[in-house]
Design an enzyme around this catalytic site. Structure first.
Site, mmCIF file in Angstrom:
data_model
loop_
_atom_site.group_PDB
_atom_site.id
_atom_site.type_symbol
_atom_site.label_atom_id
_atom_site.label_comp_id
_atom_site.label_asym_id
_atom_site.label_seq_id
_atom_site.Cartn_x
_atom_site.Cartn_y
_atom_site.Cartn_z
ATOM 1 N N GLU A 165 0.814 -1.220 0.000
ATOM 2 C CA GLU A 165 0.000 0.000 0.000
ATOM 3 C C GLU A 165 0.850 1.272 0.000
ATOM 4 O OE1 GLU A 165 -2.908 -0.199 3.202
ATOM 5 O OE2 GLU A 165 -4.188 -1.453 1.967
ATOM 6 N N GLU B 203 -6.974 -7.093 -1.062
ATOM 7 C CA GLU B 203 -7.590 -6.908 0.255
ATOM 8 C C GLU B 203 -9.022 -6.474 0.098
ATOM 9 O OE1 GLU B 203 -5.842 -4.542 3.271
ATOM 10 O OE2 GLU B 203 -3.889 -5.515 3.102
#
Ligand SMILES: *[C@@H]1O[C@H](CO)[C@@H](O)[C@H](O)[C@H]1NC(C)=O
Ligand SMILES: *[C@@H]1O[C@H](CO)[C@@H](O)[C@H](O)[C@H]1NC(C)=O
Ligand SMILES: *[C@@H]1O[C@H](CO)[C@@H](O)[C@H](O)[C@H]1NC(C)=O
Ligand SMILES: *[C@@H]1O[C@H](CO)[C@@H](O)[C@H](O)[C@H]1NC(C)=O
Ligand SMILES: *[C@@H]1O[C@H](CO)[C@@H](O)[C@H](O)[C@H]1NC(C)=O
Ligand SMILES: *[C@@H]1O[C@H](CO)[C@@H](O)[C@H](O)[C@H]1NC(C)=O
Ligand SMILES: CC(=O)N[C@H]1CO[C@H](CO)[C@@H](O)[C@@H]1O
Length: 788
Positions: A177, A246
């Site tokens: 991320e 995710e």
């Protein structure tokens, strides 16, 4: 002949062992075939090795192809170059358990994990290295990151666990991320991502690397999406398949926060929508959330429970209907694997957010009908048939004719979990407590620590995160003739301590913590100082170090000041600035140092007048393990730290934010005594603490006719039918009520005959069985609640 046999044998060996994982713009390919892959996150240190086989098996039965995990650097390398891979940190054993179950693995090495894990998985010693800046082109950082990443890859390779070696791991991840935060890192951030890609690639793992949330991921890195919805995600390269690493099945819980919940229908909708729009790889974050054992919770203020409202609950039980509804979705998607990954895609827009997507191959077609409107159902007509798609739902038709699945129509049972008291023999219903105070006299009366500095330090720098507790102590002298003495004076502390306790001359003057997601606050209390020497002792406590954000590693923790004594004589005046005073530091509590929690500890405990509502107090009790195999929890009702605040309180006021703590069976002696030791900082009442087991209490279903519903008490017999009605019953599990129409057949009797005494039963919900009540033409349904 001999040589031919040898050759065959060689061919067999090589094909049985190496799996070629690659990808094209449509999907991940395994041995040349495009695949629909459903994966679920299970983090190995959030459960125990004894739990792993069952969790992974349930994942497989739930229709997963792969298990995904992060690797937790600070857990494995708590001190630089000293490693721990024991017990629940046995990464290799976890990966082999995945392999034994015949599933694939996705290894997110990071080594930045985020994951609501303490400090995002970074070791605090790394922060304390000179000149260190995380996640950018800082040589010290890159050297350490490369060192750890290489070591993990080497360990995994040595055990032949990459698919290229015949192992289960089909994908690896570097960084995590970073795209969400990289702006402020400027050109160094861009250079760092290139470096990460090259470094990872040089490790030659033989499977593709992914970089989630990284729009500029350099080839051949695969950039992927994380979020609640990823249907609109477009990878940065036509050759990268649409992958969702995710998909949040719920959310984590914070101290003082409410219980997070994401509906089953919405999770299913987001996944079906993702596959409708060309996605081929989906990972659930989390599939099993588990428990933040030890001091691993991130923060600040993330709870020990990491249940996440995931398909498997914290203890590993099926979270129904989420688990079952997603299993049905996985089965349908797998049945369409070929059309989804090879079919030509066309779409029809019906307006008002309704659309159809058709996947067409020579052999046949599969369809998705989506309705993205949150309020109204869509009526569409397709190839001469008409269909109703409920609001905010996706219907899947593997043959483009018959509805096999709709995300909003749940035909899986709902399970209501209950906690039961410890039924171990000769265990009294209440625990017998002994106690002792935390010995704080040296600090609060004498102000004596281990080292002295004329500066206020960040807590991380002093403790190296070896403890949550750090004392900051100083002495202040006043002369009899000091202007303010005897008047109103106060101690004012600018604090980033997650929890602060302040003492003056041995007296506890108050405590405070940050609120509303802020990091810092000002602690201010009126204090009466005496002439001569005064001791100020501040106990700073961390509740999980920050795990996310731009430069999160340098977010302060502890008492970074300034600290003033102020006086009021007309206008407020600063009497003394204590920030550059001589501060004495002491890491940790005596009770931890003396290992009060060890059974062989020689420390004295008192059974006389066990105190309630006393700060800084240790309590101890012995207990027998609850009988049976149901998961064990300790109910910490009555204890003070982490209780809801009255002003913010909506539900469960006065109760602890987290009441129940998982105590895995493997932590307990099945025979003989076990010891529980508690440390209460705030003051609480241990007499309410008890051990319980958790299990399915009752099971419900609420389904339309012409469906088959299975009821199961999870390996325990169904004991009674509490409610059953076929017609138009209403209400929810636990509060069903009869409607205006109902079958005259005795529904309860029919179900009693079919289900009671059995571990599971399958019910054909039809008018043939239950009769045909007249519900004015509306579809009939069966509502049932059974007691386990
Ligand atoms: C980054 O790492 C080097 C070590 O090579 C160090 O000397 C340097 O000061 C570090 N910090 C910054 C801000 O560049
Ligand atoms: C990591 O660094 C140590 C020295 O601190 C070195 O001995 C070791 O070989 C390095 N490991 C890897 C995998 O680079
Ligand atoms: C899919 O599209 C290709 C290229 O337009 C076409 O050649 C092929 O016939 C199509 N296949 C089907 C089953 O429609
Ligand atoms: C102390 O905290 C207050 C309130 O957060 C803030 O306004 C003030 O600027 C802080 N002082 C310093 C020197 O950081
Ligand atoms: C605990 O003590 C505090 C002050 O020390 C007091 O305000 C509070 O009411 C007490 N709580 C109970 C349950 O006795
Ligand atoms: C339920 O009712 C239907 C018609 O009303 C009847 O045919 C059927 O036998 C009944 N079933 C049972 C199990 O009583
Ligand atoms: C990208 C994304 O979906 N972010 C969401 C993450 O979760 C928070 C909290 O629920 C949402 O507010 C964000 O929109």
């Amino acid at each position: 002949m001999v040589s031919l046999r040898f050759l065959l044998c060689f061919l067999f060996v090589s094909s049985a062992y190496a799996t070629i994982v690659s990808h094209d713009g449509r999907a991940i390919t395994i041995d040349g075939h495009r695949r629909v892959l459903l994966s679920g996150s299970i983090h190995y240190p959030r459960s125990t090795p004894e739990m792993w086989p069952d969790l992974i098996k349930k994942g497989k039965e739930g229709g997963l192809d792969a298990i995904e995990t992060y690797v937790f650097w600070n857990a494995h390398e708590p001190t630089r170059r000293q490693y721990d891979f024991s017990g629940k940190l046995d990464l290799i054993r976890f990966l082999k358990t995945i392999q034994d179950e015949g599933l694939y693995g996705v290894l997110r090495i990071g080594p930045y994990a985020c994951a609501e894990w303490n400090y995002g998985g970074f070791p605090v010693w790394l922060h304390n290295m000179p000149g260190m800046v995380f996640r950018t082109t800082n040589k010290s950082f890159m050297d350490e990151m490369q060192n750890f990443t290489t070591m993990i890859v080497d360990m995994v390779k040595k055990e032949k666990l990459f698919a290229s070696q015949g192992g289960p791991i089909i994908l690896a991840q570097i960084e995590n991320e970073y795209g969400n935060v990289m702006g402020p890192y400027g050109d160094s951030g861009k250079a760092y991502i290139k470096w990460c890609a090259n470094m990872a690639q040089s490790l030659d793992v033989g499977v593709p690397w992914i970089m989630c949330q990284q729009n500029d991921a350099p080839q051949p890195m695969l950039n992927t999406c994380n979020g609640f919805y990823c249907d609109n995600f477009v990878p940065n390269n036509p050759n990268t398949p649409k992958m969702w690493t995710e998909n949040w099945t719920g959310w984590f819980k914070q101290w003082g926060g409410k219980n997070p919940h994401r509906t089953t229908e919405d999770v299913a909708f987001s996944v079906a929508r993702f596959f409708q729009r060309g996605g081929t790889f989906n990972n659930y974050y989390m599939y099993h959330g588990g428990t933040n054992f030890d001091r691993t919770a991130g923060g600040p203020y993330i709870t020990t429970s990491y249940d996440y409202d995931a398909p498997l609950d914290e203890y590993g039980n099926l979270n129904q209907p989420k688990y079952g509804h997603l299993k049905q979705l996985h089965d349908v998607l797998h049945s369409m694997e070929r059309t989804l990954t090879y079919g030509n895609i066309s779409t029809i827009d019906f307006g008002n957010s309704a659309s159809a997507t058709i996947y067409k191959t020579e052999e046949g077609s599969s369809c998705f009908f989506g309705n993205g409107n949150e309020n109204s159902d869509a009526k569409i007509s397709f190839q001469g048939e008409s269909y109703v798609i409920p609001a905010w739902s996706v219907t899947i038709l593997p043959d483009c004719k018959n509805e096999a699945y709709n995300t909003a129509k749940i035909t899986t049972q709902t399970s209501m979990m209950v906690k039961k008291p410890n039924e171990a023999e000769d265990t009294p219903s209440t625990l017998k407590w002994s106690w002792r105070p935390e010995n704080v006299d040296n600090f609060i009366l004498k102000g004596k620590g281990e080292s002295t500095q004329t500066q206020l330090f960040d807590q991380k720098v002093v403790t190296n995160d070896q403890s949550d507790y750090l004392w900051y102590m100083t002495t202040v002298k006043f002369k009899k003739r000091d202007l303010f003495l005897g008047k109103s004076m106060s101690l004012r502390v600018n604090s980033t301590a997650h929890v602060l306790h302040a003492f003056v001359n041995g007296k506890h003057i108050g405590n405070q913590h940050a609120e509303d997601g802020k990091f810092n606050y000002v602690f201010e209390k009126d204090v009466k100082f005496k002439s001569g020497r005064n001791v100020i002792a501040l106990l700073s406590i961390t509740v999980g170090l920050a795990n996310y954000g731009i430069f999160f590693e340098s977010k302060p923790a502890g008492i970074t000041g300034p600290i003033f004594i102020t006086g009021r004589n007309g206008d407020e005046t600063i009497v003394k600035d204590l920030s550059a005073h001589k501060w004495s530091y002491k890491t940790g509590l005596n009770g931890f140092e003396n290992q009060l929690f060890r059974t062989e500890s020689m420390s004295k405990w008192s059974v006389e007048s066990v105190p309630f509502n006393r700060t800084m107090t240790w309590y101890k009790a012995t207990f027998k393990a609850p009988l049976g195999n149901d998961p064990v929890v300790v109910d910490l009702m009555g204890l003070g730290k982490g209780a809801y605040h009255a002003e913010k309180c909506l539900t469960n006021c006065g109760e602890p934010t987290q009441r129940w703590y998982h105590v895995p069976r493997s932590f307990l002696n099945a025979e003989g005594d076990n010891t529980l030791v508690l440390f209460e900082e705030m003051g609480g009442n241990p007499s309410l603490v008890s051990f319980q087991t958790t299990r399915v209490g009752s099971v419900c279903a609420n389904v339309y006719e012409n469906k088959i519903i299975e009821l199961s008490c999870d390996r325990k017999p169904i004991s009674a039918i509490k409610f059953a009605s076929f017609g138009n019953p209403h209400g929810n599990c636990g509060s069903f009520e009869k409607g205006t129409c109902e079958s005259s057949n005795n529904t309860v009797d029919i179900l009693t005959q079919e289900c009671v005494g059995k571990e599971k039963c399958s019910i054909d919900v039809s008018t043939k069985k239950f009769g045909a009540p007249d519900c004015s033409g509306a579809a009939r349904k069966l509502a049932v609640e059974v007691i386990c």
